[in-house]
Write a protein that holds these residues in place. Sequence first.
Motif, PDB file in Angstrom:
ATOM      1  N   ALA A   1       0.830  -1.201   0.000  1.00  0.00           N
ATOM      2  CA  ALA A   1       0.000   0.000   0.000  1.00  0.00           C
ATOM      3  C   ALA A   1       0.870   1.260   0.000  1.00  0.00           C
ATOM      4  N   LYS A   2       1.922   1.273   0.785  1.00  0.00           N
ATOM      5  CA  LYS A   2       2.814   2.429   0.833  1.00  0.00           C
ATOM      6  C   LYS A   2       3.516   2.625  -0.514  1.00  0.00           C
ATOM      7  N   TYR A   3       3.857   1.533  -1.171  1.00  0.00           N
ATOM      8  CA  TYR A   3       4.449   1.654  -2.500  1.00  0.00           C
ATOM      9  C   TYR A   3       3.473   2.346  -3.450  1.00  0.00           C
ATOM     10  N   CYS A   4       2.190   1.968  -3.353  1.00  0.00           N
ATOM     11  CA  CYS A   4       1.178   2.585  -4.218  1.00  0.00           C
ATOM     12  C   CYS A   4       1.043   4.085  -3.941  1.00  0.00           C
ATOM     13  N   TYR A   5       1.226   4.502  -2.695  1.00  0.00           N
ATOM     14  CA  TYR A   5       1.129   5.910  -2.333  1.00  0.00           C
ATOM     15  C   TYR A   5       2.434   6.671  -2.572  1.00  0.00           C
ATOM     16  N   GLY A   6       3.493   5.959  -2.922  1.00  0.00           N
ATOM     17  CA  GLY A   6       4.781   6.607  -3.121  1.00  0.00           C
ATOM     18  C   GLY A   6       5.509   6.910  -1.832  1.00  0.00           C
ATOM     19  N   ILE A   7       5.066   6.308  -0.736  1.00  0.00           N
ATOM     20  CA  ILE A   7       5.721   6.500   0.560  1.00  0.00           C
ATOM     21  C   ILE A   7       7.012   5.675   0.603  1.00  0.00           C
ATOM     22  N   THR A   8       8.042   6.203   1.223  1.00  0.00           N
ATOM     23  CA  THR A   8       9.346   5.533   1.275  1.00  0.00           C
ATOM     24  C   THR A   8       9.256   4.209   2.032  1.00  0.00           C
ATOM     25  N   ILE A   9       9.740   3.164   1.393  1.00  0.00           N
ATOM     26  CA  ILE A   9       9.837   1.855   2.045  1.00  0.00           C
ATOM     27  C   ILE A   9      11.250   1.321   1.844  1.00  0.00           C
ATOM     28  N   ASN A  10      11.731   0.544   2.810  1.00  0.00           N
ATOM     29  CA  ASN A  10      13.047  -0.091   2.737  1.00  0.00           C
ATOM     30  C   ASN A  10      12.873  -1.599   2.660  1.00  0.00           C
ATOM     31  N   LEU A  11      13.439  -2.179   1.640  1.00  0.00           N
ATOM     32  CA  LEU A  11      13.357  -3.624   1.433  1.00  0.00           C
ATOM     33  C   LEU A  11      14.722  -4.257   1.702  1.00  0.00           C
ATOM     34  N   SER A  12      14.695  -5.433   2.321  1.00  0.00           N
ATOM     35  CA  SER A  12      15.926  -6.178   2.611  1.00  0.00           C
ATOM     36  C   SER A  12      15.606  -7.665   2.567  1.00  0.00           C
ATOM     37  N   ALA A  13      16.616  -8.463   2.889  1.00  0.00           N
ATOM     38  CA  ALA A  13      16.398  -9.916   2.913  1.00  0.00           C
ATOM     39  C   ALA A  13      15.375 -10.312   3.962  1.00  0.00           C
ATOM     40  N   HIS A  14      15.196  -9.484   4.977  1.00  0.00           N
ATOM     41  CA  HIS A  14      14.267  -9.817   6.058  1.00  0.00           C
ATOM     42  C   HIS A  14      12.802  -9.706   5.635  1.00  0.00           C
ATOM     43  N   ASN A  15      12.475  -8.755   4.785  1.00  0.00           N
ATOM     44  CA  ASN A  15      11.062  -8.572   4.418  1.00  0.00           C
ATOM     45  C   ASN A  15      10.782  -8.810   2.942  1.00  0.00           C
ATOM     46  N   PHE A  16      11.778  -9.230   2.188  1.00  0.00           N
ATOM     47  CA  PHE A  16      11.566  -9.437   0.763  1.00  0.00           C
ATOM     48  C   PHE A  16      10.497 -10.486   0.476  1.00  0.00           C
ATOM     49  N   VAL A  17      10.584 -11.630   1.149  1.00  0.00           N
ATOM     50  CA  VAL A  17       9.677 -12.741   0.840  1.00  0.00           C
ATOM     51  C   VAL A  17       8.218 -12.347   1.059  1.00  0.00           C
ATOM     52  N   SER A  18       7.926 -11.753   2.190  1.00  0.00           N
ATOM     53  CA  SER A  18       6.539 -11.369   2.462  1.00  0.00           C
ATOM     54  C   SER A  18       6.055 -10.303   1.480  1.00  0.00           C
ATOM     55  N   ALA A  19       6.910  -9.325   1.148  1.00  0.00           N
ATOM     56  CA  ALA A  19       6.528  -8.285   0.201  1.00  0.00           C
ATOM     57  C   ALA A  19       6.299  -8.864  -1.197  1.00  0.00           C
ATOM     58  N   PHE A  20       7.175  -9.762  -1.602  1.00  0.00           N
ATOM     59  CA  PHE A  20       7.059 -10.346  -2.938  1.00  0.00           C
ATOM     60  C   PHE A  20       5.800 -11.213  -3.057  1.00  0.00           C
ATOM     61  N   CYS A  21       5.534 -12.014  -2.034  1.00  0.00           N
ATOM     62  CA  CYS A  21       4.340 -12.873  -2.070  1.00  0.00           C
ATOM     63  C   CYS A  21       3.062 -12.025  -2.044  1.00  0.00           C
ATOM     64  N   ALA A  22       3.053 -10.970  -1.237  1.00  0.00           N
ATOM     65  CA  ALA A  22       1.872 -10.094  -1.180  1.00  0.00           C
ATOM     66  C   ALA A  22       1.669  -9.366  -2.502  1.00  0.00           C
ATOM     67  N   ALA A  23       2.763  -8.898  -3.126  1.00  0.00           N
ATOM     68  CA  ALA A  23       2.658  -8.211  -4.418  1.00  0.00           C
ATOM     69  C   ALA A  23       2.134  -9.155  -5.503  1.00  0.00           C
ATOM     70  N   LYS A  24       2.581 -10.403  -5.455  1.00  0.00           N
ATOM     71  CA  LYS A  24       2.060 -11.391  -6.397  1.00  0.00           C
ATOM     72  C   LYS A  24       0.574 -11.645  -6.142  1.00  0.00           C
ATOM     73  N   PHE A  25       0.195 -11.706  -4.871  1.00  0.00           N
ATOM     74  CA  PHE A  25      -1.201 -11.928  -4.501  1.00  0.00           C
ATOM     75  C   PHE A  25      -2.089 -10.784  -5.009  1.00  0.00           C
ATOM     76  N   LEU A  26      -1.605  -9.553  -4.888  1.00  0.00           N
ATOM     77  CA  LEU A  26      -2.367  -8.381  -5.331  1.00  0.00           C
ATOM     78  C   LEU A  26      -2.227  -8.134  -6.831  1.00  0.00           C
ATOM     79  N   ARG A  27      -1.422  -8.934  -7.511  1.00  0.00           N
ATOM     80  CA  ARG A  27      -1.192  -8.848  -8.959  1.00  0.00           C
ATOM     81  C   ARG A  27      -0.631  -7.485  -9.346  1.00  0.00           C
ATOM     82  N   MET A  28       0.422  -7.105  -8.661  1.00  0.00           N
ATOM     83  CA  MET A  28       1.104  -5.846  -8.964  1.00  0.00           C
ATOM     84  C   MET A  28       2.184  -6.119 -10.012  1.00  0.00           C
TER      85      MET A  28
END
Length: 561
Positions: free
Chosen positions: A84-111
């Motif tokens: 959601a923050k990515y959609c709003y253009g809000i700053t987010i930091n991605l790393s090995a710790h949160n990549f998997v959850s972000a990637f799976c959620a983005a696939k789920f939302l068909r981004m």
Amino acid sequence: MKFMKLGTRLDTFYTEEATRSVVSDIPNDLVIQISNINYLLHQFSLLPKCGLLQRLCADSDDSSTVTIQLHDIPGGEDAFELCAKYCYGITINLSAHNFVSAFCAAKFLRMTEAVEKGNFVLKLEAFFNSCVLVGWKDSIITLQTTVKLTEWSENLGIIRRCIDSIVGKILTPPAKVTWSYTYTRIGFNKQQQLVPKDWWTEDISDLDIDLFRCIIIAIKSTHMLPPQLIGEALHVYACRWLPDTTKITRPESSVSQTDEVTDKHRKILEIIVNKIPSDKGSVSVGFLLRLLSIANYLGASTVTKTELIRRSSLQLEEATVSDLLFPSHSSSNQYYYDIDLVAAVLESFLLLRRRTSPAPTENTQFMRSIRKIGKLVDSYLQAVATDINLPVSKVLSVAEALPDIARKDHDDLYRAINIYLKKHPDLSKADKKRLCRNLDCQKLSPEVRTHAVKNERLPLRTVVQVLFFEQEKGSRENDHRMPTQELLLSRGKQIPIVRDELSKLQLGSYEQTIRSDGIPRTPAPSESSTRDDQKLKRPDKKTPMEAGKKGGERTNRGEGI
């Protein structure tokens, strides 16, 4: 660790009770429900990038607020909020710790690219390929985070690609390793020493046991690493996750583990045992014995215990006494040491040798092997004999398991018996005789025989046998030994009875027997000897010879061995 920063706007999400909202002058028209949290958002920000939300809002009235439930989104509310923050253009930091959850959620939302060019999934894939998979620890951390989203991670190929990356780096020659790794061996200095061959073992020990197993399977399938390196990885993992049975208190005085923890430990143990390379020496016998002790503590399967006993017996010659000293964790045992563990391994060793070795001779490898085991067992008995609660039956179960050929001499066995008698002064005459029945007086060295005839802790029958063999060897001509009658008087025994015992021995009433292996030894004492001992009482008056010895001699009897 690598990071990827997306977006430029400040974070304007805020929480009010169980509601997350975005600071905006425009009223929200999209409500996303995840678990117990409601997100009050805007369609114009999310729909252009989320194909799933486009489809779910397709039939809604443009003037109404749409409520959508996304309870099954992978990664939950945290992963959704990143999207959601990515959609709003809000700053987010991605790393090995949160990549998997972000990637799976983005696939789920068909981004995806089909919805908008340069969408979130594309950026995440670029980060995965160029940063996560290139890095050593990033790959391991990412792989570990897949545990919470195993099915999604498998379907999206995250697990397979992480494993391939990790295995590829493990197979890299140590001289070409340039990335950071964890290696905490005492005395190792990364700045001054070359990269060790097992540099990778500690880092992969962070992984869940199922992922660790996948790594080991992949490594073994390449046949590029020696079995000792794979064994070292298993050893490091076991030290990290399995309980140390040498430091666990007795069951009755400790808080028992929960069933969940015990089941987890049992699973780890059985996987480790299953993955030990079949090559002899791939792991040390000390490690195998430790695993066996842990298996007893955890109540592992019979198959696991049997395999560990078999593997330990194959390498028993390499063991030291300290490798065998494990506490007993059975609530029914009052003694400290796990004698049954050693007895089981010893029995397996002897059974294996009988099956595979030819008839023993003095020059064969079998003889060297069995003699080495004999020394080990007798030294072990000396160590455990100090346990005041150890019953005679347990000592005998180990001592009598060895065939006569295993002991070139009986000096070490005598020392074990002497220590046991010291620590158990209230031992009955019957138990003393049982303890000494395996002691072959002919196989004692002159120094030990000298000690034995002065040892008041030994049963009289054993001392008489020692004296008999001393006479046969002309021990009376040796000045450093006491005459037979004088030695017995120093014990306060009656000479006529001793002479009677000696005469019986000389007449053959106590003949030597021949065991199946052809080695002569002294038989166990008869029942009548118990009655003979009961007749022996110290005289009320000391003889002149005794009176002359009551100084320093009394304090030295039975010591020094």
